[in-house]
Design a protein around this motif. Structure first.
Motif, mmCIF file in Angstrom:
data_model
loop_
_atom_site.group_PDB
_atom_site.id
_atom_site.type_symbol
_atom_site.label_atom_id
_atom_site.label_comp_id
_atom_site.label_asym_id
_atom_site.label_seq_id
_atom_site.Cartn_x
_atom_site.Cartn_y
_atom_site.Cartn_z
ATOM 1 N N HIS A 494 0.653 -1.049 -0.005
ATOM 2 C CA HIS A 494 0.058 -0.006 -0.036
ATOM 3 C C HIS A 494 0.839 1.353 0.091
ATOM 4 C CE1 HIS A 494 -2.482 -3.256 2.025
ATOM 5 N NE2 HIS A 494 -3.273 -2.849 1.110
ATOM 6 N N ARG A 495 0.186 2.349 -0.790
ATOM 7 C CA ARG A 495 1.011 3.556 -0.525
ATOM 8 C C ARG A 495 1.239 4.119 0.669
ATOM 9 N NH1 ARG A 495 -1.995 7.130 -4.689
ATOM 10 N NH2 ARG A 495 -0.619 5.883 -6.335
ATOM 11 N N GLU A 554 5.356 4.578 -2.864
ATOM 12 C CA GLU A 554 4.464 4.138 -3.603
ATOM 13 C C GLU A 554 4.735 2.436 -3.084
ATOM 14 O OE1 GLU A 554 2.242 4.713 -5.650
ATOM 15 O OE2 GLU A 554 2.801 6.631 -6.294
ATOM 16 N N SER A 555 3.652 1.705 -3.324
ATOM 17 C CA SER A 555 3.565 0.504 -2.677
ATOM 18 C C SER A 555 4.696 -0.402 -3.493
ATOM 19 C CB SER A 555 2.494 -0.299 -3.132
ATOM 20 O OG SER A 555 1.982 -0.090 -4.555
ATOM 21 N N LYS A 879 -0.471 -1.536 -9.319
ATOM 22 C CA LYS A 879 -1.056 -0.305 -8.570
ATOM 23 C C LYS A 879 -1.218 -0.912 -6.998
ATOM 24 C CE LYS A 879 -5.441 -2.712 -9.811
ATOM 25 N NZ LYS A 879 -7.044 -2.317 -10.279
ATOM 26 N N GLN A 880 -1.446 -0.205 -6.220
ATOM 27 C CA GLN A 880 -1.529 -0.718 -4.922
ATOM 28 C C GLN A 880 -2.582 -1.817 -4.493
ATOM 29 O OE1 GLN A 880 -2.053 2.160 -1.728
ATOM 30 N NE2 GLN A 880 -3.577 3.292 -2.951
#
Length: 1001
Positions: A494-495, A554-555, A879-880
């Motif tokens: 996760h971000r 970022e993730s 993407k996360q």
């Protein structure tokens, strides 16, 4: 070939033995339940389990135990146990032996030649040598986090799987020595595919209650969320894990040999039979079937296995020939579990856990929840580093180049999970050795991270500098007055947003922070408190911290920032904050995110918190218990205060200083000095909605000859009805109640220590009227409870202990850590305090707990201010992940194959949205590669997921609602993986493990 002839030949000649093994090695495997001994349903059947319990460090170090050194401390040498055990199994095919600690077995295995290995493989194939548990160590269940528990089991199971195949899969687990047992651990073992769990330590009141009701064996329902998937058959040994009266160990066996020659004047077979039969029938008073398990062995026994086995052979022959309705035979815990399964009875169930554990009315084993707090924190940091190390190794496509570095870290962390390692219940010289081992492994892991960065950013030639002493505000890389690139790796899926970073720097320079595009980021300088600067062993010229926020990480991402250091002030240089003394005339109010308000009184003490117009009074203070020095002492294992009350730490008025950054709002903090050995920073970042308590404690003074156990107390006016909640190994939240046990009517003798529970991640209380929840998150395992002086509205957490007496449970020395300078250990720790509506607590607290557990990895490289900035950012995931999904594992497993674990980390009913099932598509999850094939495995990654359906499902009384059963059936019946994108579904608290093939982009 006749087996008797085979074993006779083997016993005569080692060389001939080798040739025979070669001839019989293609026999079909006989390591399943079909090879278990035959028993008579009309007799009492006694399963004799030959075993050794080999602590992976305790009174001696791992190496000293293995090689048999320092016998002046304890007579033990694991290599000789394994040598002689193998020799004795060869002599008689009826003999069996179980082995548990793979850290020792693997060390021994690597020293054997191929001929000896072939013999061992044959013994495993025929079921004579059976591995039980199979983890790298026998782990503690209180001070351990589920991530590390899974890792250490996985690593041990992999060695067995790679070496012995199907016969290397343990069928049951054997937690005979840990000091209390966790519900989450039962849940994890069930998902690893074990049929049963056996242990020997349980609360003396619980044991007596279960003996009277014949419920020592039952089905433990390990999860309210996963149903029968988390259930495991559980058996307690009411007489401990040592020999049942008969002990023929060469080092400390008091039992006379069996003399079966009737012409000898020492002939004693009738007496042996009588005693054995009496013991077997005595067991019948407490167990529900006519099967009993007698453990025959204990700590480091079987150094001379011949003495044990020769006498056991004679005992078995004598008992079985006596015709007294008792049969004895060599067996294993798995065969015993199978015999109980075949009894086809209906068992009772248990849903709570086995904490706290008490061995008598004054011996509550709750001190080790906190013992050696520095090594507990180091272990936590080690896991953080290991996960990042494994992830970056995969993302950078190192293709096994640094496997030995990572393996060293895996194995060091596996040792640290041992129930005399992270627990703090080892001798001092062993604790030093654990720290040395882990530090060396962490250095190896940092090398992998450095080389992975070079692979991901080919233009980078600089060597990364790491700062392992940031926990004491020391970092040579940032203190030299030179510009640096700051690299931050986020190991979460996760971000991270607005993460605050603090770097120690020295006076005489101006500092500026820029992002990868050259834009300036606001930063401030705040003094490092004197109580931090004076921590023994701190080598640093820094007297200030440079504080700034990283807007986004970022993730699985690498974020690069730049620290410009100049001798002249720049337009956007960091703002220096001056302190303001509290003068006793007025307090302050600080506004934080989401409307949280925190107030301090005129003395600099936190006094009020306001959430959604609901105000609560709150205070925080440090206090201590006096360790008992008469009768049963407080020690490494035991927490026993001499009085059932605490005493204030501060002998003088607390001094407090306020630091506020009124320009950017990055720094809002109060420095508090309670006494010469306790100081604290309370931080309130306007971008967060929690209060951080950063404390330094030690050296604890003992000049008055009184040992002390330091607690920090958070007191409020919440009404929690004497109820609180603690996590189980960082996952499930369990309900606790003062002076209460769900399984039996509890009689309390030690009101304080009898109410302490392990807090691995967080502890909470809920107001019955205001619907508010106060949660305290910890940065390591600690013991926690309600306050005995204020059972409603308070939380106590024990943060440090220094005691002057041994508690007489084996360590043989007091828990009196010398620290760096020999004057006593100083520790630094963090708590996060959150106040939320109950229905909002879970959605905030679970992600925050993951963030606290898996912190960004920070490193530095040289940077000249005039250098053109390159974008050195990286994002590992396309993407996360969904907000209720955690990336638990990403690592190279075998050549070109990788291990991936994803988990749903919310419980059912915690939140209307976050607790829903969630779907994740695996194929295009990562940026640098595409997943092209997926195989699902059990949680231990050693068997296909389909094998879970073959577990022994014991019949039991089902007290829980039908919805739980409905939930569990849906988990087992759902498609495992669907669609070309490899869509998987995760339900609350579910962990799924995959072996994946990939194609690099």
């Amino acid at each position: 070939m006749d087996f008797k002839l085979f074993f006779f030949i083997v016993a005569i000649s080692f060389q001939q033995c080798l040739s025979v093994v070669i001839k019989v090695e293609n026999l079909p495997e006989q390591c399943d339940y079909s090879q278990c001994p035959k028993w008579n349903k009309n007799d009492i059947n006694v399963h004799l389990v030959a075993h050794t319990h080999d602590d992976v460090g305790w009174l001696k170090t791992v190496e000293q135990y293995y090689y048999g050194l320092r016998n002046d401390i304890q007579r033990a040498g694991v290599q000789y146990i394994l040598d002689t055990m193998i020799e004795e199994l060869i002599r008689n095919k009826e003999r069996r032996f179980i082995y548990v600690e793979i850290a020792f077995f693997w060390k021994w295995w690597q020293e054997q030649d191929e001929d000896q290995r072939m013999i061992v493989r044959e013994l495993v194939r025929t079921g004579q040598l059976e591995f039980i548990n199979g983890g790298w160590s026998m782990p503690d269940e209180a001070a351990t986090h589920y991530n590390s528990l899974i890792d250490q089991s996985t690593w041990g199971l992999r060695q067995l799987n790679d070496t012995f195949g199907n016969c290397g899969h343990p069928k049951v687990t054997w937690q005979i020595d840990p000091f209390g047992h966790s519900r989450e651990m039962a849940n994890l073992y069930a998902q690893m595919g074990y049929d049963a769990l056996f242990f020997a330590r349980q609360d003396y009141q619980d044991r007596e209650h279960r003996m009277a009701n014949r419920t020592l064996e039952h089905v433990w329902q390990g999860s309210d969320d996963l149903g029968i998937v988390g259930d495991i058959f559980t058996g307690m040994m009411f007489s401990g894990y040592g020999p049942i009266e008969f002990n023929w160990d060469i080092t400390n066996g008091p039992e006379d040999a069996v003399v079966d020659n009737p012409d000898s004047e020492e002939y004693n077979v009738p007496d042996k039979i009588r005693r054995f039969v009496e013991k077997a029938k005595y067991f019948g008073n407490f167990y529900a079937t006519n099967h009993f398990m007698f453990p025959m062995g204990t700590d480091f026994q079987y150094t001379d296995a011949h003495t044990w086995f020769k006498n056991l052979d004679k005992l078995i022959k004598a008992v079985n020939g006596a015709g007294q309705g008792v049969r004895a035979f060599y067996s294993t815990p798995s065969c015993y579990a199978h015999a109980l399964y075949e009894s086809n009875r209906t068992w009772t169930t248990k849903t709570d856990d086995f904490f706290p554990y008490a061995s008598d009315e004054h011996a509550y084993w709750t001190g080790y929840f906190t013992s050696r707090p520095a090594i507990k924190r180091m272990e936590r940091m080690g896991n953080n580093l290991l996960q990042a190390c494994k992830q970056l190794d995969v993302l950078a496509d190192n293709n096994g180049r640094y496997e030995m570095n990572i393996t060293r870290m895996r194995e060091a962390m596996g040792v640290m999970q041992h129930h005399d390692a992270v627990t703090g219940t080892e001798k001092q010289h062993v604790a030093f050795n654990y720290a040395k081992m882990l530090d060396a492994a962490m250095t190896q892991c940092r090398h992998v991270i450095n080389e992975s960065y070079r692979k991901l950013f080919p233009s980078q030639t600089e060597q990364h500098q790491f700062c392992p002493y940031l926990n004491i505000s020391s970092c040579p890389a940032t203190e030299m007055g030179e510009s640096r690139m700051i690299h931050l790796y986020n190991p979460l899926g996760h971000r991270l947003v607005n993460r605050t970073i603090r770097l120690p720097v020295k006076d005489g320079y101006y500092y500026q922070i820029r992002n990868q595009y050259g834009n300036t980021i606001p930063s401030v300088l705040v003094p490092i408190p004197e109580f931090v600067r004076k921590i023994p062993g701190r080598i640093s010229v820094a007297n200030k911290e440079l504080v700034f926020r990283v807007p986004i990480m970022e993730s699985l991402g690498i974020t690069t920032m730049y620290m410009d250091v100049t001798e002249k002030k720049q337009p956007y240089s960091a703002v220096e904050i001056e302190g303001e003394k509290f003068n006793g005339n007025e307090g302050i109010r600080i506004q934080m995110q989401d409307g949280l308000i925190v107030e301090f009184d005129s003395n600099g003490t936190i006094s009020t918190m306001i959430r959604n117009d609901q105000s609560i009074s709150i205070s925080n203070e440090f206090r201590f218990y006096r360790g008992a020095d008469i009768g049963r002492h407080s020690g490494a294992y035991i927490f026993r205060p001499s009085e059932q009350k605490t005493f204030p730490v501060n002998r003088k008025k607390m001094e407090a200083t306020l630091y506020i950054d009124r320009k950017f709002g990055i720094v809002q903090q109060v420095h508090q000095q309670f006494d010469s050995y306790v100081g604290q920073i309370i931080r309130m970042d306007e971008k967060t909605d929690y209060v951080e308590f950063d404390f330094v404690v030690g050296p604890i003074p003992v000049n008055d000859k009184i040992g002390k156990e330091i607690i920090t107390r958070y007191s409020t006016n919440l009404e929690n009805d004497e109820t609180f909640y603690t996590d189980a190994n960082g996952r499930q939240m369990l309900r606790r109640r003062w002076n209460y046990r769900p399984s039996w009517k509890y009689e309390i003798q030690e009101p304080v220590s009898g109410n302490y529970y392990p807090v691995n991640s967080r502890i909470a209380i809920r107001d019955v009227g205001k619907s508010l929840q106060m949660t305290i998150m910890t940065d390591r395992s600690q013991g926690g409870s309600l306050s005995p002086e204020q059972i409603n509205g308070s939380i106590d957490l024990m943060v440090h202990r220094r005691l002057l007496h041994d508690d007489y449970f084996g360590v043989g020395e007091p828990l009196n850590e010398p620290g760096v300078d020999g004057h006593g250990l100083v520790i630094r720790g963090r708590h996060l305090l959150l106040l939320d509506q109950v229905e909002q607590a879970a959605v905030k607290h679970r992600p925050l707990a993951q963030e606290m557990f898996m912190e960004p990895i920070i490193s530095f490289t040289p940077f000249q201010s005039s250098t053109i900035m390159n974008n050195r950012n990286y994002m590992g995931l396309k993407k996360q992940l969904p907000p209720n999904v955690h990336l638990l594992t990403l690592e190279q497993w075998h050549s070109k194959r990788y291990l991936l674990r994803l988990e749903h980390f919310y419980q059912r009913f915690e939140h209307p949205e976050m607790s829903k099932p969630v779907t994740v598509s695996l194929r295009h999850l990562f940026n640098s590669f595409e997943i092209i094939a997926v195989e699902e495995l059990t949680l231990g990654a050693n068997q296909p997921i389909s094998t879970l359906k073959n577990r022994l499902h014991y019949r039991y009384i089902r007290p829980l609602d039908d919805e739980r059963q409905q939930q569990s059936m849906s988990i087992e019946s759902d498609p495992i993986i669907v669609g070309e994108n490899f869509d998987i579904q995760l339900v609350p608290m579910q962990i799924r493990t995959f072996l994946i093939d990939i194609k690099r982009n």
